[in-house]
Enzyme design. Structure first.
Site, PDB file in Angstrom:
ATOM      1  N   HIS A   1      -2.201  -5.246   1.719  1.00  0.00           N
ATOM      2  CA  HIS A   1      -3.426  -6.029   1.568  1.00  0.00           C
ATOM      3  C   HIS A   1      -3.022  -7.460   1.289  1.00  0.00           C
ATOM      4  CE1 HIS A   1      -7.234  -7.594   0.117  1.00  0.00           C
ATOM      5  NE2 HIS A   1      -6.522  -8.171  -0.829  1.00  0.00           N
TER       6      HIS A   1
ATOM      7  N   ASN B   1      -1.879   0.343   6.975  1.00  0.00           N
ATOM      8  CA  ASN B   1      -1.389  -0.935   7.498  1.00  0.00           C
ATOM      9  C   ASN B   1      -0.533  -1.729   6.492  1.00  0.00           C
ATOM     10  OD1 ASN B   1      -3.365  -1.759   5.756  1.00  0.00           O
ATOM     11  ND2 ASN B   1      -4.656  -2.752   7.302  1.00  0.00           N
TER      12      ASN B   1
ATOM     13  N   GLU C   1      -9.275 -11.915  -6.679  1.00  0.00           N
ATOM     14  CA  GLU C   1      -8.395 -10.742  -6.598  1.00  0.00           C
ATOM     15  C   GLU C   1      -7.210 -10.854  -7.559  1.00  0.00           C
ATOM     16  OE1 GLU C   1      -7.567 -10.386  -2.387  1.00  0.00           O
ATOM     17  OE2 GLU C   1      -9.615  -9.742  -1.965  1.00  0.00           O
TER      18      GLU C   1
ATOM     19  N   TYR D   1     -12.885  -3.209  -2.436  1.00  0.00           N
ATOM     20  CA  TYR D   1     -13.345  -2.909  -1.075  1.00  0.00           C
ATOM     21  C   TYR D   1     -14.871  -2.806  -1.027  1.00  0.00           C
ATOM     22  CZ  TYR D   1      -8.490  -2.170   0.369  1.00  0.00           C
ATOM     23  OH  TYR D   1      -7.155  -2.348   0.673  1.00  0.00           O
TER      24      TYR D   1
ATOM     25  N   LYS E   1       0.828  -1.208   0.000  1.00  0.00           N
ATOM     26  CA  LYS E   1       0.000   0.000   0.000  1.00  0.00           C
ATOM     27  C   LYS E   1       0.869   1.267   0.000  1.00  0.00           C
ATOM     28  CE  LYS E   1      -3.975  -2.132   2.332  1.00  0.00           C
ATOM     29  NZ  LYS E   1      -4.902  -2.034   3.489  1.00  0.00           N
TER      30      LYS E   1
HETATM   31  N1  UDP Z   1      -9.960  -0.429   6.926  1.00  0.00           N
HETATM   32  C1  UDP Z   1     -10.109   0.805   7.545  1.00  0.00           C
HETATM   33  N2  UDP Z   1     -10.862   0.881   8.696  1.00  0.00           N
HETATM   34  C2  UDP Z   1     -11.480  -0.206   9.230  1.00  0.00           C
HETATM   35  C3  UDP Z   1     -11.340  -1.453   8.577  1.00  0.00           C
HETATM   36  C4  UDP Z   1     -10.568  -1.530   7.428  1.00  0.00           C
HETATM   37  O1  UDP Z   1      -9.575   1.796   7.087  1.00  0.00           O
HETATM   38  O2  UDP Z   1     -12.139  -0.072  10.266  1.00  0.00           O
HETATM   39  C5  UDP Z   1      -9.132  -0.521   5.703  1.00  0.00           C
HETATM   40  C6  UDP Z   1      -7.730  -1.088   5.991  1.00  0.00           C
HETATM   41  O3  UDP Z   1      -6.794  -0.466   5.120  1.00  0.00           O
HETATM   42  C7  UDP Z   1      -7.934  -2.542   5.666  1.00  0.00           C
HETATM   43  C8  UDP Z   1      -8.873  -2.462   4.464  1.00  0.00           C
HETATM   44  O4  UDP Z   1      -9.754  -1.386   4.776  1.00  0.00           O
HETATM   45  O5  UDP Z   1      -6.711  -3.204   5.374  1.00  0.00           O
HETATM   46  C9  UDP Z   1      -9.679  -3.721   4.197  1.00  0.00           C
HETATM   47  O6  UDP Z   1     -10.351  -4.095   5.352  1.00  0.00           O
HETATM   48  P1  UDP Z   1     -10.476  -5.614   5.780  1.00  0.00           P
HETATM   49  O7  UDP Z   1     -11.464  -5.677   6.924  1.00  0.00           O
HETATM   50  O8  UDP Z   1     -10.754  -6.431   4.581  1.00  0.00           O
HETATM   51  O9  UDP Z   1      -9.045  -5.927   6.394  1.00  0.00           O
HETATM   52  P2  UDP Z   1      -7.781  -6.722   5.812  1.00  0.00           P
HETATM   53  O10 UDP Z   1      -8.323  -7.877   5.019  1.00  0.00           O
HETATM   54  O11 UDP Z   1      -6.986  -5.757   4.960  1.00  0.00           O
HETATM   55  O12 UDP Z   1      -7.009  -7.154   7.019  1.00  0.00           O
HETATM   56 MG    MG Z   2      -9.743  -7.952   3.595  1.00  0.00          MG
END
Ligand code: UDP
Ligand code: MG
Length: 154
Positions: A115, A112, A126, A49, A9
């Site tokens: 992805h 974070n 994906e 997303y 990212k």
């Molecule tokens: N995200 C965010 N706030 C939240 C949850 C997710 O900004 O409360 C963002 C974060 O960058 C995350 C991405 O949205 O990595 C996708 O969310 P997901 O729940 O799929 O988490 P991941 O699979 O990336 O761990």
């Molecule tokens: Mg996810």
């Protein structure tokens, strides 16, 4: 063998952690089957997303994801989906253990570093979303050289 999708990212790219994060995956035995850099467009981010589209933070997430190019990786190993998720740690960087990618380099729940696909089903979707078929490679993890001329090369 499984293949999973990883996106490095904007905080990873802008923070000069691309090499470090790829090194962790290579050291863990993953094969890079595909790699490319691009700025993800609005449409692809809405798809990617979709489960977060209704959240109030979605516009901020979109702006974050477009703030630099990202690097997409297709990574292969046995059990790749689960192994990558273990190496990166949980979504919220603040809750991620030291030694995980997010624990070591992430800022918070949005910023974070990476992805990674969360299931085999999503990995297939994906990988198709981010890679054309001819951008994914199958190759053996060794190299060969061919015999060269005995003439010195100047
Ligand atoms: N995200 C965010 N706030 C939240 C949850 C997710 O900004 O409360 C963002 C974060 O960058 C995350 C991405 O949205 O990595 C996708 O969310 P997901 O729940 O799929 O988490 P991941 O699979 O990336 O761990
Ligand atoms: Mg996810």
């Amino acid at each position: 063998m499984e293949t999973t999708l990883v996106l490095l990212k904007p905080d990873c790219v802008a923070g000069r952690k691309v090499g470090e994060v790829i090194k962790r995956f290579e050291d863990a035995g993953f094969q890079i089957r595909g790699a490319k850099m691009f700025v993800p467009g609005a449409e692809i981010l809405k798809e990617h997303y979709a489960h977060l589209l209704a959240k109030p933070f979605f516009p901020d997430l979109e702006a974050f994801m477009q703030s630099t190019p990202v690097v997409a990786l297709a990574l292969a190993s046995e059990n790749a989906v689960e192994r990558v998720r273990t190496i990166i740690g949980p979504t919220d960087s603040k809750k991620a253990d030291p030694g995980t990618v997010r624990g070591d380099f992430g800022v918070d729940v949005m910023v974070n570093i990476v992805h990674a696909s969360d299931s085999n089903e999503n990995a297939a979707i994906e990988l198709k979303r981010f890679f054309a078929p001819d951008e994914l490679f199958d190759y053996a993890m060794h190299y060969t050289t061919t015999a060269r001329s005995a003439e010195p090369v100047h």
